[in-house]
Design a protein around this motif. Sequence first.
Motif, mmCIF file in Angstrom:
data_model
loop_
_atom_site.group_PDB
_atom_site.id
_atom_site.type_symbol
_atom_site.label_atom_id
_atom_site.label_comp_id
_atom_site.label_asym_id
_atom_site.label_seq_id
_atom_site.Cartn_x
_atom_site.Cartn_y
_atom_site.Cartn_z
ATOM 1 N N GLN A 45 5.421 12.293 -2.090
ATOM 2 C CA GLN A 45 6.136 12.606 -3.322
ATOM 3 C C GLN A 45 7.637 12.734 -3.047
ATOM 4 O OE1 GLN A 45 4.332 16.137 -4.997
ATOM 5 N NE2 GLN A 45 2.925 14.903 -6.236
ATOM 6 N N ALA A 46 8.408 12.492 -4.071
ATOM 7 C CA ALA A 46 9.852 12.653 -3.958
ATOM 8 C C ALA A 46 10.182 14.069 -3.474
ATOM 9 C CB ALA A 46 10.518 12.389 -5.300
ATOM 10 N N GLY A 47 11.137 14.141 -2.559
ATOM 11 C CA GLY A 47 11.505 15.412 -1.955
ATOM 12 C C GLY A 47 10.749 15.716 -0.675
ATOM 13 N N GLY A 48 9.724 14.949 -0.399
ATOM 14 C CA GLY A 48 8.920 15.174 0.786
ATOM 15 C C GLY A 48 9.498 14.531 2.028
ATOM 16 N N SER A 49 8.714 14.584 3.101
ATOM 17 C CA SER A 49 9.164 14.074 4.396
ATOM 18 C C SER A 49 8.100 13.207 5.048
ATOM 19 C CB SER A 49 9.482 15.243 5.351
ATOM 20 O OG SER A 49 10.518 16.048 4.860
ATOM 21 N N LEU A 50 8.565 12.296 5.868
ATOM 22 C CA LEU A 50 7.696 11.486 6.718
ATOM 23 C C LEU A 50 8.398 11.260 8.046
ATOM 24 C CD1 LEU A 50 6.306 8.584 4.456
ATOM 25 C CD2 LEU A 50 4.968 10.411 5.518
ATOM 26 N N ARG A 51 7.613 11.063 9.081
ATOM 27 C CA ARG A 51 8.176 10.711 10.382
ATOM 28 C C ARG A 51 7.562 9.406 10.845
ATOM 29 N NH1 ARG A 51 7.176 12.952 16.405
ATOM 30 N NH2 ARG A 51 9.312 12.798 17.234
ATOM 31 N N LEU A 52 8.408 8.401 10.994
ATOM 32 C CA LEU A 52 7.961 7.119 11.504
ATOM 33 C C LEU A 52 8.111 7.072 13.012
ATOM 34 C CD1 LEU A 52 9.549 4.654 8.908
ATOM 35 C CD2 LEU A 52 7.392 5.919 8.773
ATOM 36 N N SER A 53 7.177 6.384 13.641
ATOM 37 C CA SER A 53 7.238 6.181 15.083
ATOM 38 C C SER A 53 7.213 4.696 15.382
ATOM 39 C CB SER A 53 6.049 6.853 15.771
ATOM 40 O OG SER A 53 6.044 8.244 15.565
ATOM 41 N N CYS A 54 7.826 4.335 16.484
ATOM 42 C CA CYS A 54 7.817 2.952 16.941
ATOM 43 C C CYS A 54 7.505 2.982 18.433
ATOM 44 C CB CYS A 54 9.157 2.284 16.681
ATOM 45 S SG CYS A 54 9.328 0.622 17.381
ATOM 46 N N ALA A 55 6.384 2.421 18.803
ATOM 47 C CA ALA A 55 5.983 2.351 20.210
ATOM 48 C C ALA A 55 6.374 0.988 20.763
ATOM 49 C CB ALA A 55 4.483 2.553 20.340
#
Length: 125
Positions: A13-23
Amino acid sequence: QVQLVESGGGLVQAGGSLRLSCAASGRAFSSYTMGWFRQAPGKEREFVAGISWSSSSTYYGDSVKGRFTVSRDNAKNAVYLQMNKLKPEDTAVYYCAADPTGWSISSVAREYNYWGQGTQVTVSS
């Protein structure tokens, strides 16, 4: 040769967070400049963030400054993108990319030789 695999995308949802990873595979990862780009449907690929090989320098696109943070862990051959205060306009496929020259952080996609397959990020309003 470097292979890159992104993960961590999803629906938020808007205002939320995510963490992307790249291996990343390959012994030379620690010498590469790494970048994150994104592409929304019907739009050109856009530079999001970049980080130098030593983590001493970072660079952000104007639309994400103050909300996103790029980091890397050379011991783990990984680069990350912490995304906070997400907006619907952040919806896109996010790509990790590697620049083997390692000279500087470029915001130009063609300067990066290696790309991952992308991970979808969708931000609902």
